[in-house]
Design an enzyme around this catalytic site. Sequence first.
Site: not given
Length: 362
Positions: A114, A118, A178, A180-181, A218, A247
């Site tokens: 993925n 967010f 994450s 993805n940021t 996390k 994560n």
Amino acid sequence: MYARLRAALFAFPAESAHRATITALRLLSLPPFPALLWRLLGARDPVLAVRVLGLEFPSPLCLAAGFDKDARAYRALAGFGFGAVEVGTVTPRPQPGNPRPRLFRLPADRALINRMGFNNRGAHAAAAALRRRHGRVVVGANIGKNKDTPEAAAAADYVTSARALAEVADYLVVNVSSPNTPGLRDLQATARLRPLLVAVRAALDQASPRQRVPLLVKIAPDLADEDVDAVATLAVELGLDGIIAVNTTTNRTGLVTPSAEVAAIGSGGLSGPPLKRRALEVLRRLRAQTGDTLVLISAGGIETADDAWERLQAGAHLIQAYTGIVYGGPLWAWRLNKKLTARVRREGMTSVPPAARPASHS
């Protein structure tokens, strides 16, 4: 039965199937369905109960953040057997996330990739949804920063969300892991992480003076071992309540899915069984580093009751899953709880390991 349902769901793009699932779960969140689901599928055997963070979890098996991003389906999800539901990741302001497609299945690996970014309706919308909750559901909230917030202002984003959620979430998780940021994982460096966590802790105490809200962080599986140790040391020093490890990963080694197919998908975080080995390594490292000081929540690659048992024996107090339910179906948590219960009794134990539980700060 679920094999047929899964085949139908897998005929649609992954995010479309997920949205349809959330819609169905929202309907099942209306009375009398949550109570009925709890009676049929809920974790009710006392041998599974875990008391940590000053909370009573009916099962160590919890649903990881990312599934119920906007706190729309947690009532129904708890009824399917999860000991807690972690909503989010939420950001101070609503944001659409990354362009679609951004969620992909790797069936040969029983994995997902993925790069959602967010996508959520914002911390205040999540708080409003959680104010309407009632009953026995334990709900954590996972918070992150908005994509357009510069690193220098990141702490302010986390503080804003912490204040909004302090009185409606049972615990709070700072997500700095994450992939993805852009720039988010840089916040895991202890020099950046320390002031951020101190600020969030202060915000929680100010917003919820009568009830201390447990705070966890996390971390990513892609941290070097020495960086895992550094975060663990910092968490103990600051009096954090726990760490969630891990994560998703940016690593693509060892996949069964053809490399050309994986490359065509592109960037994003990989979850599922390929993460299992590293997740267990990080858990054991954290346990050795922190002893019984922190609550350790292990996530990444948990598919079976044997996987769950291995994490619990390695020192996890709770475990989290997401990809497991995608491939295992709606009865997956119920089945895993049944097998865990049988394992506890077969081992002659009265509760799930580990026997030693960290003292609550509450």
